[in-house]
Design a protein around this motif. Structure first.
Motif, PDB file in Angstrom:
ATOM      1  N   TYR A 194      -4.223   3.388   4.046  1.00 63.21           N
ATOM      2  CA  TYR A 194      -3.698   2.170   3.416  1.00 63.21           C
ATOM      3  C   TYR A 194      -2.684   1.488   4.328  1.00 63.21           C
ATOM      4  O   TYR A 194      -2.761   0.277   4.568  1.00 63.21           O
ATOM      5  CB  TYR A 194      -3.054   2.523   2.076  1.00 63.21           C
ATOM      6  N   LYS A 198      -3.165  -2.127   6.216  1.00 63.48           N
ATOM      7  CA  LYS A 198      -2.267  -3.238   5.867  1.00 63.48           C
ATOM      8  C   LYS A 198      -1.538  -3.759   7.096  1.00 63.48           C
ATOM      9  O   LYS A 198      -1.311  -4.971   7.227  1.00 63.48           O
ATOM     10  CB  LYS A 198      -1.258  -2.771   4.812  1.00 63.48           C
ATOM     11  N   ALA A 201      -4.511  -5.469   9.813  1.00 57.98           N
ATOM     12  CA  ALA A 201      -5.368  -6.588   9.406  1.00 57.98           C
ATOM     13  C   ALA A 201      -4.813  -7.946   9.843  1.00 57.98           C
ATOM     14  O   ALA A 201      -5.550  -8.756  10.431  1.00 57.98           O
ATOM     15  CB  ALA A 201      -5.614  -6.549   7.904  1.00 57.98           C
ATOM     16  N   HIS A 230      -9.989   0.649   2.557  1.00 54.92           N
ATOM     17  CA  HIS A 230      -8.773  -0.146   2.750  1.00 54.92           C
ATOM     18  C   HIS A 230      -8.915  -1.177   3.868  1.00 54.92           C
ATOM     19  O   HIS A 230      -8.353  -2.274   3.766  1.00 54.92           O
ATOM     20  CB  HIS A 230      -7.582   0.776   3.003  1.00 54.92           C
ATOM     21  N   GLU A 233     -10.687  -4.008   2.295  1.00 62.09           N
ATOM     22  CA  GLU A 233      -9.767  -4.721   1.398  1.00 62.09           C
ATOM     23  C   GLU A 233      -8.872  -5.686   2.160  1.00 62.09           C
ATOM     24  O   GLU A 233      -8.757  -6.874   1.799  1.00 62.09           O
ATOM     25  CB  GLU A 233      -8.911  -3.693   0.642  1.00 62.09           C
ATOM     26  N   PHE A 234      -8.254  -5.204   3.225  1.00 58.35           N
ATOM     27  CA  PHE A 234      -7.253  -6.031   3.912  1.00 58.35           C
ATOM     28  C   PHE A 234      -7.867  -7.019   4.905  1.00 58.35           C
ATOM     29  O   PHE A 234      -7.308  -8.102   5.104  1.00 58.35           O
ATOM     30  CB  PHE A 234      -6.223  -5.132   4.596  1.00 58.35           C
ATOM     31  N   THR A 442       4.784  -1.386   4.327  1.00 53.92           N
ATOM     32  CA  THR A 442       3.349  -1.093   4.365  1.00 53.92           C
ATOM     33  C   THR A 442       2.919  -0.029   3.359  1.00 53.92           C
ATOM     34  O   THR A 442       1.720   0.205   3.189  1.00 53.92           O
ATOM     35  CB  THR A 442       2.929  -0.639   5.776  1.00 53.92           C
TER      36      THR A 442
END
Length: 457
Positions: A194, A198, A201, A230, A233-234, A442
């Motif tokens: 994660y 984060k 990205a 993840h 996602e980002f 983060t």
């Protein structure tokens, strides 16, 4: 649980060189380290819990290390071993540099000699659990540490939870380790899927633009699926498009030809390589060999420490990734300088992520025990959970502590880019630090993955 501490009297200690020889104990290597002096009378108000008080009834305390000395993550396991050896030597010798992270440490931990028991986890959960169980039962270890594979880390965390023994995964990229699989006795310092996703990205978006199509190479285990989710996602939040044909392969694969053919024909602009350790080295080399990198960029969001030199700058130039530690960035603060200086003096080399994570974890464990004034496991857990009120300086700048709600480590880490061959000045000048990711900003939201913990006692 109240904070009931008894001050122990420290006996005389004798400075001694760290001994590299040892005897085979319980299937692992028991390494005696510098002498710590007289035994301490532990607080009698604490009941028996885990290996307390048996594990600290004499003049030593054992830390059981489950390290991947063979298998696809053996380079990382060997690095962790060096980091632990350095930390143990400095703690037992009363090195003044330790006090900057653990101010109460004098010589040893609460004056006790720190002994390292080392076993080969082989990058296999069963092997790791067997080694940890021997250390807990036979050597009365008061903590277990070491992992690279998240499957190994989660298995060890469950084992140590049942044994009421502190556990520290040193590398564990799956966010589940401190997410849905969190445990009261497990504390993770390193960044993970994660936090890496984060952090990187927005850097990828700035570097390559908003309209990018990406394809993923995914190792088929907990970490691989966690970081795949993840990163999608980002990066999609940045406007990128994911090609829904992720190339999923078994851990320890050696032939990537079929995956590379599919990647080459996917129409992607960027290959996001989620491999780690030897897998990352092999897959990157084969991506180059099969011509994939002629037509697309590569990103390794959770970049292995030794990948840069093993793959070479011809392939790694321009490749973006994250790392817990990079030595040049650490030179900007005193604790980082201390670590690199001590490591170079002992091993005649610059340290990398695995060495750093092991070193810092050992010092933070020692600090928690010193603050608690006892080895009683539940009290040490409480001290670690109170880290937000006892923040310590970190090698990458800022401060470090464990978040009480899920035991996620809050520590800055770096986003790096591989240097071009003609920019490299020496064997350790392999990357540019593009950004320093804030360890707190983060972190995932508290409770995002359903972390639920049982009582420590």
């Amino acid at each position: 649980m109240g904070k009931k501490h008894i001050k122990n009297e420290q006996g005389a200690t004798q400075r001694r060189d760290f001994l590299k020889t040892g005897s085979l104990v319980a299937g692992g290597l028991l390494l005696p380290v510098a002498s710590g002096g007289a035994a301490f009378a532990q607080g009698k108000e604490y009941p028996k819990l885990g290996n307390y008080p048996d594990g600290v009834s004499g003049d030593k305390v054992v830390a059981g290390l489950t390290l991947d000395l063979t298998g696809p993550y053996s380079a990382e396991g060997a690095g962790q071993k060096r980091g632990f050896e350095l930390a143990a030597e400095m703690i037992n010798n009363g090195d003044e540099r330790v006090k900057k992270v653990s101010p109460l440490t004098k010589q040893g931990i609460l004056g006790k000699k720190l002994v390292l028991a080392i076993g080969d986890a082989e990058t296999k959960p069963n092997s790791a659990v067997q080694a940890a169980t021997r250390f807990i039962r036979q050597d009365k270890a008061m903590m277990i540490a070491g992992s690279v594979s998240s499957s190994v880390a989660i298995a060890l965390q469950n084992t140590c939870e049942r044994a009421k023994t502190l556990y520290f995964p040193i590398i564990s990229g799956s966010s589940d380790t401190t997410g849905k699989d969190c445990r009261r006795y497990g504390f993770r310092l390193c960044h993970h899927a994660y936090t890496a996703a984060k952090a990187i990205a927005p850097v990828l978006s700035k570097e390559y633009g908003k309209e990018m199509k990406v394809i993923y190479l995914v190792p088929d285990y907990n970490y691989g699926h966690s970081i795949h989710d993840h990163m999608r996602e980002f990066t999609e939040a940045q406007g990128w498009t994911t090609i829904d044909s992720a190339q999923i392969h078994p851990l320890g694969a050696t032939d990537y030809s079929a995956y590379m053919l599919n990647i080459a024909n996917s129409g992607a602009d960027i290959l996001i390589n989620l491999d780690y350790g030897a897998d990352a080295v092999n897959s990157a080399k084969q991506a180059h060999q099969f011509g994939v990198l002629k037509n697309m960029k590569m990103c390794v969001p959770y970049m292995p420490a030794y990948m840069l030199e093993e793959v070479g700058p011809e392939i790694m130039q321009g490749v973006l990734g994250t790392m817990d530690f990079w030595w040049s960035e650490s030179q900007k603060n005193e604790v980082g300088k201390d670590f690199v200086e001590a490591y170079e003096a002992k091993f005649n080399a610059k340290p990398r992520d695995p060495e750093h994570n092991a070193y810092m974890t050992m010092l933070l464990w020692a600090d928690a025990i010193e603050r608690a004034g006892t080895f009683y496991p539940a009290a040490v857990v409480e001290a670690l959970e109170d880290g937000v009120n006892n923040k310590r300086p970190h090698t990458m700048g800022g401060e470090v502590y464990f978040r009480a709600e899920d035991h996620d480590g809050a520590a800055d880490f770096v986003v790096v880019r591989g240097k071009k061959p003609d920019e490299i000045k020496n064997p350790d000048d392999l990357v540019d630090v593009v950004a320093v990711a804030n360890g707190v900003d983060t972190l995932p939201p508290v409770g995002y993955a359903g972390c639920k913990m049982s009582s420590a006692a």
